[in-house]
Motif scaffolding. Structure first.
Motif, PDB file in Angstrom:
ATOM      1  N   UNK A 135       0.838  -1.190   0.000  1.00  0.00           N
ATOM      2  CA  UNK A 135       0.000   0.000   0.000  1.00  0.00           C
ATOM      3  C   UNK A 135       0.883   1.253   0.000  1.00  0.00           C
ATOM      4  N   UNK A 136       0.444   2.264  -0.749  1.00  0.00           N
ATOM      5  CA  UNK A 136       1.098   3.564  -0.770  1.00  0.00           C
ATOM      6  C   UNK A 136       0.019   4.608  -0.482  1.00  0.00           C
ATOM      7  N   UNK A 138      -0.937  -3.583  -5.710  1.00  0.00           N
ATOM      8  CA  UNK A 138      -0.328  -2.361  -5.180  1.00  0.00           C
ATOM      9  C   UNK A 138      -1.445  -1.344  -5.019  1.00  0.00           C
ATOM     10  N   UNK A 139      -1.754  -1.012  -3.773  1.00  0.00           N
ATOM     11  CA  UNK A 139      -2.914  -0.175  -3.473  1.00  0.00           C
ATOM     12  C   UNK A 139      -2.486   1.280  -3.298  1.00  0.00           C
ATOM     13  N   UNK A 140      -2.963   2.133  -4.185  1.00  0.00           N
ATOM     14  CA  UNK A 140      -2.769   3.582  -4.067  1.00  0.00           C
ATOM     15  C   UNK A 140      -4.167   4.193  -4.085  1.00  0.00           C
ATOM     16  N   UNK A 191     -10.165   4.108   7.135  1.00  0.00           N
ATOM     17  CA  UNK A 191     -11.170   3.118   6.746  1.00  0.00           C
ATOM     18  C   UNK A 191     -11.325   3.083   5.227  1.00  0.00           C
ATOM     19  N   UNK A 192     -11.371   4.254   4.600  1.00  0.00           N
ATOM     20  CA  UNK A 192     -11.481   4.316   3.138  1.00  0.00           C
ATOM     21  C   UNK A 192     -10.272   3.637   2.496  1.00  0.00           C
ATOM     22  N   UNK A 234     -10.370   0.137   0.172  1.00  0.00           N
ATOM     23  CA  UNK A 234      -9.812   0.035  -1.179  1.00  0.00           C
ATOM     24  C   UNK A 234      -8.873  -1.155  -1.274  1.00  0.00           C
ATOM     25  N   UNK A 235      -8.143  -1.418  -0.187  1.00  0.00           N
ATOM     26  CA  UNK A 235      -7.314  -2.631  -0.142  1.00  0.00           C
ATOM     27  C   UNK A 235      -8.182  -3.883  -0.234  1.00  0.00           C
TER      28      UNK A 235
END
Length: 374
Positions: A175-176, A216-218, A246-247, A251-252
């Motif tokens: 995550x970024x 890869x979560x941005x 939380x948001x 998304x993750x």
């Protein structure tokens, strides 16, 4: 006129000579230092990883790279650290900072403050302008993009890490977290010009999505879609609040598991409405800008359909405090470790089923650094 100038000189010299003397004497006396933060403020900073410890370090990572052994520092660095320690404890330092900041704000009609780390934006929103703890303003301006070679190195490192952990039965995700400046660009001062509206974090996310099969979560798009519903980052702090966290985690979940929950499907309690965050603390403005609301995620309100009977090891920076708190509503066990302190042996200690490696956007170059060093 000459006598007046002489008196001004005498007073100034006396001030700069007496201040260090008072500091030395004060540090020698067995007295308790004045606390600049309330217990409620300390609790929030402790939880989100930005509370400074007595030794000058922080409860969560706020800088990229390795922590060096002080014994290996050069004489110059030791001298520099000694000077920094002395000036940090300077008698009346916080009051002098607050006076200087308040004076520049007054003289500019409340549109500017003089601070090396805090940037005053629009609508009482503050931003992190340091160049010693990442370069968030450069990220916002779009002037520090990666080269193709740098992104290829990051892709190779993340892929190798994922493959290694998958081979021993551990899921691996990255995550970024976008800088606050990226999400609330409308509140940035007009004096900060954007050369390119695609930031380095977004550039890296697009590259990895096109060239790898990594998750890869941005979560920029998710944050932008929710920012008008309720505030997601503190006005006075460099971090997201727990609603923003939380948001980010939802998304993750969407990308990793194909599930998703909206903000209004869970419960957040209000713990305070007068919180002053790290940015106004650094600027000495806590009394004037104690304006933020503290929301706390009620873990029991999490959708049980999203629950995972797994052990999560969350390796990240100061954003990990709130993010790992959100995760406690969705995993059997959750552990949070500072990315700078991570060691391979922690995999044996925690025996995780899932590892999330997270860094704030201003540190995203460290995704090229191996973390699985035995």
């Amino acid at each position: 006129m000459k006598n007046r100038d002489k008196w001004i000189t005498v007073v100034f010299l006396a001030f700069i000579m007496i201040l260090p003397l008072v500091t030395v004497v004060g540090n020698m006396l067995p007295q308790k230092q004045e606390s600049e933060l309330s217990e409620a403020e300390k609790a929030v900073l402790e939880q989100n990883g930005t509370l400074t410890k007595d030794d000058g370090t922080q409860t969560g990572s706020t800088a990229g790279g390795d922590v060096k052994d002080p014994s290996g520092d050069s004489g110059f660095l030791r001298l520099q650290k000694g000077i920094n320690t002395f000036t940090d404890g300077l008698f009346g330092r916080s009051k002098l900072i607050a006076f200087n900041t308040g004076l520049t704000s007054l003289l500019t009609g409340g549109t500017y403050i003089e601070s090396t780390q805090t940037l005053m934006g629009k609508n009482d929103m503050f931003f992190y302008k340091t160049e010693l703890d990442g370069k968030p303003i450069w990220d916002y301006m779009g002037i520090n993009h990666f080269t193709e070679a740098e992104m290829a190195a990051i892709a190779a490192n993340l892929t190798a890490t994922r493959d290694h952990l998958n081979a021993v039965g551990i899921e691996f995700y990255t995550m970024c977290i976008p800088n606050k400046e990226i999400i609330y660009a409308e509140n940035m001062p007009d004096t900060i010009a954007r050369v390119n509206e695609v930031s380095r974090g977004e550039q890296l996310a697009e590259y990895l999505h096109k060239n790898t099969d990594l998750i890869f979560v941005y979560p920029k798009d998710a944050l932008m879609a929710n920012k008008d519903k309720i505030q997601l980052y503190y006005s006075t702090d460099s971090h997201s609040n727990q609603i923003g966290a939380f948001v980010n985690m939802q998304e993750f979940f969407r990308m990793a598991y194909g599930t998703h929950a909206e903000i209004d499907s869970v419960t957040f309690r209000t713990d305070a409405t007068d919180y002053a965050g790290d940015l106004v603390t650094m600027a000495g403005l806590t009394d004037k800008y104690d304006i933020d609301t503290v929301y706390v995620f009620e873990q029991d309100s999490a959708d049980r359909a999203q629950y995972h009977d797994q052990v999560l090891l969350y390796v990240g920076d100061s954003f990990g405090g709130f993010l790992s708190q959100i995760c406690k509503g969705y995993y059997r066990e959750v552990y949070w470790e500072d990315a700078r302190d991570f060691q391979y042996s922690m995999l044996d200690r925690y025996d995780p089923d899932v590892v999330i490696w997270e860094r704030a956007e201003r540190y995203c170059e460290v995704f090229s650094e191996p973390i699985l060093i035995k």
